[in-house]
Design a protein around this motif. Structure first.
Motif, short mmCIF file in Angstrom:
data_model
loop_
_atom_site.label_atom_id
_atom_site.label_comp_id
_atom_site.label_asym_id
_atom_site.label_seq_id
_atom_site.Cartn_x
_atom_site.Cartn_y
_atom_site.Cartn_z
N LYS A 131 0.81 -1.27 0.10
CA LYS A 131 0.08 0.08 0.14
C LYS A 131 0.82 1.30 -0.03
O LYS A 131 1.90 1.16 0.77
N ASP A 132 0.65 2.07 -0.96
CA ASP A 132 1.68 3.28 -0.97
C ASP A 132 3.07 3.10 -1.39
O ASP A 132 3.97 3.84 -0.82
N GLY A 133 3.08 1.85 -1.90
CA GLY A 133 4.36 1.59 -2.31
C GLY A 133 5.40 0.77 -1.11
O GLY A 133 6.58 0.26 -1.32
N TYR A 134 4.72 0.43 0.11
CA TYR A 134 5.24 -0.06 0.96
C TYR A 134 4.77 -1.42 1.41
O TYR A 134 3.43 -1.65 1.48
N SER A 142 -0.58 -4.06 9.48
CA SER A 142 0.76 -3.14 9.87
C SER A 142 1.38 -2.96 8.62
O SER A 142 1.74 -3.99 7.58
N GLN A 143 1.81 -1.52 8.23
CA GLN A 143 2.76 -1.20 7.11
C GLN A 143 4.07 -1.18 7.59
O GLN A 143 4.50 -0.52 8.84
N SER A 144 4.80 -1.85 6.81
CA SER A 144 6.38 -1.91 7.17
C SER A 144 7.01 -0.68 6.65
O SER A 144 6.32 0.24 5.99
N LYS A 145 8.43 -0.65 6.71
CA LYS A 145 9.09 0.56 6.05
C LYS A 145 9.87 0.04 4.93
O LYS A 145 10.94 0.82 4.38
N ARG A 146 9.40 -1.20 4.54
CA ARG A 146 10.11 -1.75 3.23
C ARG A 146 9.47 -1.32 2.06
O ARG A 146 8.33 -1.81 1.97
N LYS A 147 10.18 -0.93 1.09
CA LYS A 147 9.45 -0.51 -0.17
C LYS A 147 9.27 -1.89 -0.81
O LYS A 147 10.20 -2.64 -0.71
N TYR A 148 8.21 -2.14 -1.48
CA TYR A 148 8.04 -3.48 -2.23
C TYR A 148 8.89 -3.94 -3.06
O TYR A 148 9.28 -5.16 -3.34
N ILE A 149 9.47 -2.85 -4.08
CA ILE A 149 10.44 -3.12 -5.14
C ILE A 149 11.57 -3.79 -4.35
O ILE A 149 12.40 -4.84 -4.86
N ASP A 150 11.99 -3.06 -3.43
CA ASP A 150 13.38 -3.74 -2.64
C ASP A 150 12.99 -5.11 -2.14
O ASP A 150 13.99 -5.97 -2.38
N PHE A 151 12.04 -5.17 -1.49
CA PHE A 151 11.68 -6.58 -0.90
C PHE A 151 11.38 -7.49 -2.00
O PHE A 151 12.08 -8.76 -1.91
N LEU A 152 10.90 -7.26 -2.99
CA LEU A 152 10.80 -8.18 -4.13
C LEU A 152 12.09 -8.62 -4.52
O LEU A 152 12.46 -9.67 -4.86
N LYS A 161 10.70 -18.40 -5.95
CA LYS A 161 10.13 -18.29 -7.53
C LYS A 161 8.98 -18.03 -7.97
O LYS A 161 8.79 -17.77 -8.89
N ASN A 162 8.20 -17.71 -6.93
CA ASN A 162 6.74 -17.09 -7.14
C ASN A 162 6.39 -16.25 -6.29
O ASN A 162 6.55 -16.25 -5.08
N ILE A 163 5.89 -15.10 -6.54
CA ILE A 163 5.51 -13.99 -5.61
C ILE A 163 3.98 -13.78 -6.16
O ILE A 163 3.58 -13.64 -7.33
N ILE A 164 2.94 -13.39 -5.01
CA ILE A 164 1.69 -12.89 -5.37
C ILE A 164 1.75 -11.61 -4.61
O ILE A 164 1.96 -11.32 -3.78
N VAL A 165 1.50 -10.70 -5.86
CA VAL A 165 1.55 -9.11 -5.49
C VAL A 165 0.23 -8.59 -5.48
O VAL A 165 -0.43 -8.71 -6.56
N THR A 166 -0.22 -8.33 -4.36
CA THR A 166 -1.37 -7.37 -4.19
C THR A 166 -1.36 -5.97 -3.92
O THR A 166 -0.50 -5.45 -2.93
N ASP A 167 -2.01 -5.11 -4.57
CA ASP A 167 -2.11 -3.84 -4.42
C ASP A 167 -3.46 -3.65 -3.37
O ASP A 167 -4.61 -3.97 -3.71
N ILE A 168 -3.27 -3.29 -1.93
CA ILE A 168 -4.28 -3.52 -1.09
C ILE A 168 -5.40 -2.38 -1.56
O ILE A 168 -6.45 -2.63 -1.20
N SER A 169 -4.91 -1.02 -2.09
CA SER A 169 -5.96 -0.18 -2.32
C SER A 169 -6.81 -0.49 -3.37
O SER A 169 -7.82 0.01 -3.40
N LYS A 170 -6.56 -1.63 -4.26
CA LYS A 170 -7.34 -2.00 -5.13
C LYS A 170 -8.27 -3.23 -4.81
O LYS A 170 -9.23 -3.65 -5.42
#
Length: 237
Positions: A131-134, A142-152, A161-170
């Motif tokens: 959410k909002d990039g984090y 709970s929102q972490s301080k990790r940006k999703y791109i860095d974490f990915l 091998k497999n990630i499930i990416v969810t935009d919570i706002s959507k």
């Protein structure tokens, strides 16, 4: 690309939330197993199951239902929500769950994630809920301080091998998938991507298919009948 219908569980019932808000739940059926069998009859290759009670509590709550699904269905299921110990991961896989989705522990316990990857390989997927990039954890509460791109990128280096990416706002809004976010991930990573959140209709499926990703999860759109699972499966197959 495969289309994966989703079933979220609260108090043993199949539900949908709006933007991950537990106070905005809607029961979408009486029986999780019957809905799963319907998806199976319609030709689904996989079913996505989330124990929302477990995600909130930090431990598996709806275990009996999940085990019944794994034993009864002929198609594989992937399960997430409240899976935070090695014992639970091992238990689910040995019980027939084809893919275990780790979220909170993937960001909070790298040693556990590493051991799970070493022992179970591609049966482990990581959910990146943002959410909002984090990245958000603990049932999206709970929102972490990790940006999703860095974490990915960190997950990819670790061998996920497999990630499930969810935009919570959507999620649960029927506002359409975050195509730009998925496109950005596809450009920087070679990991298998499953897009989740906001799918409205067949046009979303078509746009995601064009990105050549691994899969897309659809929930509310199927229950609200803005998307025909059968049509989506025919398009992607």
């Amino acid at each position: 690309m495969i289309v994966i219908p989703a079933i979220d569980i609260i108090d043993g019932k199949p539900v949908r939330l709006y933007q991950g808000d537990y106070n905005k739940k809607k029961i979408v059926g009486e029986d999780v197993l019957e809905i799963s069998k319907k998806f199976e009859r319609e030709g689904a290759d996989y079913i996505h199951i989330v124990d929302l009670d477990g995600a909130k509590a930090g431990r598996l709550i709806n275990k009996e239902i999940i085990l019944k699904l794994a034993k009864t269905l002929k198609i594989p299921i992937e399960v997430g929500g409240g899976i935070r110990t090695y014992e639970d991961i091992k238990y689910l896989i040995e019980a027939g769950v084809s893919r275990v989705i780790l979220g909170t522990i993937a960001i909070e316990d790298k040693a556990l994630l590493r051991k799970a990857l070493e022992d179970f390989g591609d049966k482990i997927a990581v959910g990146i809920d943002c959410k909002d990039g984090y990245v958000c954890t603990r049932g999206w509460l709970s929102q972490s301080k990790r940006k999703y791109i860095d974490f990915l990128l960190e997950m990819e280096k670790m061998g996920v091998k497999n990630i499930i990416v969810t935009d919570i706002s959507k999620d649960g809004t029927l506002q359409g998938s975050n195509i730009e976010m998925i496109k950005e991930i596809k450009e920087i990573s070679k990991i298998d991507i499953t897009a989740s959140g906001g799918v409205k209709d067949i046009e979303d499926i078509r746009k995601l298919k064009e990105l050549d990703i691994y899969g897309v999860i659809a929930g509310k759109s199927i229950y609200s009948k803005t998307l025909s699972l059968k049509e989506a499966l025919e398009l992607t197959k």
